[in-house]
Design a protein around this motif. Structure first.
Motif, PDB file in Angstrom:
ATOM      1  N   LYS A  38      44.925  28.291  28.696  1.00 53.78           N
ATOM      2  CA  LYS A  38      44.019  28.783  27.661  1.00 53.78           C
ATOM      3  C   LYS A  38      44.015  30.307  27.629  1.00 53.78           C
ATOM      4  O   LYS A  38      44.016  30.953  28.683  1.00 53.78           O
ATOM      5  N   ALA A  39      44.004  30.866  26.407  1.00 52.44           N
ATOM      6  CA  ALA A  39      44.006  32.326  26.270  1.00 52.44           C
ATOM      7  C   ALA A  39      42.841  32.939  27.036  1.00 52.44           C
ATOM      8  O   ALA A  39      42.973  33.974  27.703  1.00 52.44           O
ATOM      9  N   SER A  40      41.682  32.281  26.957  1.00 48.59           N
ATOM     10  CA  SER A  40      40.513  32.839  27.637  1.00 48.59           C
ATOM     11  C   SER A  40      40.704  32.828  29.152  1.00 48.59           C
ATOM     12  O   SER A  40      40.193  33.698  29.858  1.00 48.59           O
ATOM     13  N   ASP A  41      41.472  31.861  29.659  1.00 43.14           N
ATOM     14  CA  ASP A  41      41.751  31.844  31.108  1.00 43.14           C
ATOM     15  C   ASP A  41      42.723  32.951  31.496  1.00 43.14           C
ATOM     16  O   ASP A  41      42.587  33.568  32.551  1.00 43.14           O
ATOM     17  N   ILE A  42      43.706  33.172  30.619  1.00 42.16           N
ATOM     18  CA  ILE A  42      44.650  34.268  30.895  1.00 42.16           C
ATOM     19  C   ILE A  42      43.873  35.577  30.986  1.00 42.16           C
ATOM     20  O   ILE A  42      44.072  36.388  31.889  1.00 42.16           O
ATOM     21  N   LEU A  43      42.941  35.734  30.047  1.00 41.53           N
ATOM     22  CA  LEU A  43      42.139  36.960  30.035  1.00 41.53           C
ATOM     23  C   LEU A  43      41.292  37.065  31.298  1.00 41.53           C
ATOM     24  O   LEU A  43      41.322  38.069  32.004  1.00 41.53           O
ATOM     25  N   LYS A  44      40.569  35.994  31.573  1.00 40.97           N
ATOM     26  CA  LYS A  44      39.579  36.050  32.645  1.00 40.97           C
ATOM     27  C   LYS A  44      40.230  36.019  34.035  1.00 40.97           C
ATOM     28  O   LYS A  44      39.992  36.899  34.863  1.00 40.97           O
ATOM     29  N   GLU A  45      41.055  34.998  34.245  1.00 42.86           N
ATOM     30  CA  GLU A  45      41.664  34.813  35.572  1.00 42.86           C
ATOM     31  C   GLU A  45      42.772  35.837  35.816  1.00 42.86           C
ATOM     32  O   GLU A  45      43.052  36.205  36.948  1.00 42.86           O
ATOM     33  N   GLY A  46      43.426  36.243  34.726  1.00 44.89           N
ATOM     34  CA  GLY A  46      44.530  37.183  34.877  1.00 44.89           C
ATOM     35  C   GLY A  46      44.070  38.632  34.739  1.00 44.89           C
ATOM     36  O   GLY A  46      43.840  39.314  35.723  1.00 44.89           O
ATOM     37  N   PHE A  47      43.882  39.023  33.480  1.00 44.54           N
ATOM     38  CA  PHE A  47      43.650  40.448  33.225  1.00 44.54           C
ATOM     39  C   PHE A  47      42.362  40.979  33.838  1.00 44.54           C
ATOM     40  O   PHE A  47      42.354  42.016  34.503  1.00 44.54           O
ATOM     41  N   ILE A  48      41.255  40.294  33.582  1.00 50.57           N
ATOM     42  CA  ILE A  48      39.984  40.831  34.076  1.00 50.57           C
ATOM     43  C   ILE A  48      39.979  40.840  35.598  1.00 50.57           C
ATOM     44  O   ILE A  48      39.577  41.818  36.234  1.00 50.57           O
ATOM     45  N   ALA A  49      40.503  39.769  36.195  1.00 50.46           N
ATOM     46  CA  ALA A  49      40.521  39.703  37.657  1.00 50.46           C
ATOM     47  C   ALA A  49      41.376  40.808  38.260  1.00 50.46           C
ATOM     48  O   ALA A  49      40.974  41.472  39.219  1.00 50.46           O
ATOM     49  N   VAL A  50      42.555  41.040  37.665  1.00 48.99           N
ATOM     50  CA  VAL A  50      43.437  42.039  38.258  1.00 48.99           C
ATOM     51  C   VAL A  50      42.904  43.448  38.014  1.00 48.99           C
ATOM     52  O   VAL A  50      43.042  44.329  38.858  1.00 48.99           O
TER      53      VAL A  50
END
Lengths: 610, 212
Positions: free
Chosen positions: B33-45
């Motif tokens: 999910k795009a929102s997971d990419i954002l949250k788990e990926g970008f925001i987390a990193v």
């Protein structure tokens, strides 16, 4: 009024209750490191209250002092208010002034061509048939027409003429009559050259016949109580009532102390000193003349004047011949002062045929690139890292400062400390050397990040690996263990220190790059690099190249030229031709304001890595 | 999914902007999910980037490279995110105050805010007081972030706060201040709501002020 006694300096002053210790120290004329100018943000003005109420520690003090220090009575001088009599000890500091005079170049000029001329004249005595007034009698016998006698000369003229039976010496400065002296004084005329450094003021007294430097002296700039850097001082001057006068008084007092010392050393009478040439950064030139520096401090950094500016010594109350001339050499821009004009003069950059680069590194790095018939300058905010500020164990180049570091990968760290005493901290040139050694040994990587005992190169000795430590303030590398240092603390370089140095060196490097772009040349075309100023004289050139403070230019093309700004002032003092050359520079030199250029910020980011 | 998210995080952390779009496409193709990419990926990193920056472990060039990589990835991801606005944390108006032309630090703050899911309105450098006031009025941000890297321009921060007070907007927005010479004491003195010593702490401070 409460008294404050500074036992380390054996000085005592009265201060109005409620004033700070920093104020008291300033009044006692004791220089204290006060980088932020009393805002409580730099933590450099530590003092120990031995007797008297130190008050409740402020938030700023709790931030900059350890609980133990607070327990032992340490305060920040800028935050501690004097409410009753106090006895205070300041951390022992030997001034770096001695180091400053050590490298003054003594250059004998080829031709001495002073602007002060003396003429021995025998006047006709008045008789019943010659009733000319004294003034006309004098003017008729002078070798030049069209001279004027000023009120000051006139005031004592009648007695002066008669003191040695109408034998007089006329003193001319740039063709203007400035003094008339009884008898023959033509054997003696002296002048002064002074470099108004933000931290240290250096001056020499010079025989204007031979060009010989009779004595050189340096003294701490008494303005330091109002801030270590010019921006803090400008802020003070602008915000306080009579701030400009206070700062002017301080610099004039400093110069007078220096002149007194030079006169005492040489037994020269103050009336025999007819000229003073002044160089300094633009802000110092403003302060020296008592000119409002407000608009120097904010973009677009407009100075009130660039000069040259000439006036009588009496107008400033300087301790030389009151009719003598004071000449402030011209500046180029708000952050490129007459000191840089001095550098150009001393290195002959404005007349060389090849491409040359001069860099004066301090809180501001001033850079000049000359060649192809043009001269470009810029000033870049290098920050105070090179002067030891904002570095955990940073200090000025004074006793106890680590000035050089050698790291042998399979052995250990070797330090060189000023005066060979136990280390107290590290100065700018020591820091650059340390970081160059870190890079070579793999203690840090090319991004500036510390390795640790695990990630460091395998061949690093165990003694070196022990030096990687973690503290509350992050990863560090120990240069001197507590058992070797002056106060028992481990002297370390922190990760943040390295970041500060990266910011500083990138600012200089990016500045050089922008000038090269503007001239359309590459670094390989630069034939000669001059490093001026205290830092430039002590910096290890190889380290400057390794850390990327300087572009990759063969080391043999890089020379330290000492206090070239001051050399320039000396040249201007003894050579009218040289002096006149400086007058044209403000109109010729092209100044680039980096802070408004987008490409500067790009170059800066690109230059941050090693 | 964990695998591709980790690849995205590594790419951001090491600043591989040229690879990030391919990785995001790969993740979308694998039905992450795009929102997971954002949250788990970008925001987390970006949280990690911020933390390392605070500790001086990584420095401006690496932070900027990471931020650029994130931007490149976000550009591709954005169209897929329109549906879910659940990640929207708030709106920030930001600028370097009048007289101050320093850009880099402020840009890093912008990127950290974007990385944390804020909408960022960057007014640039040397921003006049009125422009801040206008944008607070029209954009209605929750946070106004002011930057000054230069002692003489610090007081211009107070001018902005005073101008907002005069315009009756002071209580409409939380003001945070930062920049090399700025301290907590100074922030208190001029009546700012918060101070942060670096870009990632700015985000934390903003979240704290917004009560989340």
């Amino acid at each position: 009024m409460p008294k404050v006694k500074f036992i380390s300096h054996q000085k005592e002053v009265d201060v109005p209750a409620g004033k700070t210790l920093l104020y008291a120290a300033a009044k006692a004329e004791i220089p204290i490191d006060s980088v932020c100018g009393g805002k409580g943000t730099c933590g450099k003005c530590k003092a120990m209250v031995i007797f008297g109420d130190r008050g409740t520690p402020t938030a700023a003090e709790r931030e900059h002092l350890t609980p133990e220090e607070i327990e032992h009575g340490f305060v920040l001088a800028c935050k501690c208010h004097v409410l009753e009599d106090m006895v205070v000890e300041l951390p022992h500091k030997k001034d770096s002034s001695n180091r400053k005079t050590a490298f003054v170049h003594i250059k004998q000029p080829e031709v001495v061509e002073a602007s002060i001329e003396k003429y021995l004249i025998k006047l006709k005595r008045p008789t019943a048939k010659d009733l000319r007034p004294d003034c006309d009698r004098l003017l008729n016998s002078l070798p030049l027409d069209g001279l004027r006698v000023s009120r000051e000369v006139l005031a004592t003229l009648p007695r002066v003429l008669r003191e040695k039976s109408f034998n007089i010496t006329a003193v001319l400065a740039n063709g203007k009559l400035i003094a008339v002296e009884p008898g023959d004084t033509t054997q003696r005329k002296f002048g002064l050259a002074v470099d108004l450094g933000t931290t240290t003021v250096v001056g020499s007294i010079v025989n204007l016949y031979s060009g010989e430097i009779m004595a050189t002296s340096a003294t701490a700039n008494l303005q330091q109580a109002y801030g270590a850097d010019v921006v803090s001082r400008i802020t003070y001057a602008v915000q306080q009532e009579q701030g400009i006068e206070q700062l002017q008084n301080r610099i004039l007092r400093t110069v007078n102390l220096l002149i007194d010392d030079l006169l005492a050393q040489t037994k020269i009478d103050k009336f025999e000193v007819y000229e003073l040439i002044v160089v300094g950064n633009t802000a110092m030139s403003h302060f020296f003349l008592g000119v409002d520096p407000a608009y120097l401090a904010a973009p677009p950094f407009i100075p009130a004047f660039t000069g040259p500016f000439s006036l009588r010594a009496a107008e400033l109350g300087l301790g030389m011949n009151p009719q003598g001339r004071v000449l402030v050499l011209p500046s180029i821009a708000g952050y490129v002062g007459s000191d840089m004009v001095g550098v150009m003069l001393a290195t002959n950059m404005d007349q060389r045929k090849d491409i040359s680069l001069a860099i004066d590194i301090g809180t501001n790095g001033e850079i000049v690139l000359a060649g192809r018939g043009r001269i470009f300058v810029c000033s870049t905010a290098a920050g105070p890292a090179f002067e030891g500020a904002q570095i955990k164990y940073g200090m000025r180049a004074a006793e106890g400062a680590i000035e050089s570091v050698n790291i042998d990968s399979d052995a250990d760290v070797q330090l060189k400390v000023i005066n060979g005493s136990p280390p107290r901290g590290i100065c700018g040139s020591g820091l650059i050397k340390a970081i160059a050694e870190f890079l070579k040994a793999g203690i840090i990587d090319s991004s500036g990040r510390f390795n640790n005992a695990q990630t460091a190169p395998k061949d690093l000795s165990s003694r070196l690996k022990e030096r990687f430590i973690k503290r509350d303030d992050g990863a560090c590398f120990v240069l001197a263990w507590g058992r070797e240092s002056a106060n028992g603390d481990n002297i370390v370089i922190t990760q943040k220190d390295i970041r500060m140095l990266q910011l500083s060196k990138a600012a200089i490097y990016a500045g050089i790059n922008i000038l090269q772009k503007e001239m359309g040349i590459s670094e390989s075309e630069i034939n000669q690099v001059f490093l001026s100023g205290a830092f430039g004289s002590f910096i290890d050139i190889e380290s400057a190249l390794v850390t990327g403070l300087l572009p990759k230019i063969p080391a043999e093309r890089i020379v330290s030229v000492g206090n070239a700004a001051f050399d320039g002032a000396l040249l201007a003092l003894i050579s009218k031709t040289s002096r006149t050359r400086t007058f044209f520079l403000p109109g010729v030199v092209e100044h680039l304001e980096l802070s408004t250029r987008v490409d500067f910020q790009e170059e800066f980011v690109n230059a941050l890595n090693f | 999914m964990v695998d591709i998210i980790n690849k995205i995080k590594d790419a951001v952390m090491s600043g591989q902007a040229d690879q990030i779009q391919a990785l995001v496409k790969e993740a979308l193709a694998a039905d992450v999910k795009a929102s997971d990419i954002l949250k788990e990926g970008f925001i987390a990193v970006m949280d990690e980037v911020g933390e390392k920056m605070s500790k001086d472990e990584i420095f401006i060039p690496e932070v900027l490279a990471a931020a650029k990589t994130m931007q490149t990835g976000l550009d591709l991801l954005k169209p897929y995110l329109v549906e879910s606005e659940s990640e929207y944390t708030g709106k920030v108006v930001i600028g370097s105050v009048k007289g101050d032309v320093h850009d880099i630090g402020k840009n890093m703050v912008c990127m950290m805010f974007e990385g944390a899911g804020f909408e960022v309105i960057d007014l640039g450098v040397n921003v006049p007081d009125e422009e801040f006031v206008e944008n607070v009025k029209n954009q209605q941000p929750q946070i106004l972030a002011l930057s000054s890297l230069y002692t003489p321009t610090m007081l211009a921060m107070k001018d902005v706060i005073d101008a907002l007070t005069d315009a009756g907007l002071r209580d409409k927005v939380k003001i945070i201040v930062g920049g090399a010479p700025v301290t907590q004491l100074f922030a208190d003195d001029i009546g700012a709501d918060g101070y942060a010593p670096d870009a990632s702490k700015a985000v934390l401070k903003a979240k704290e002020l917004l009560g989340n």
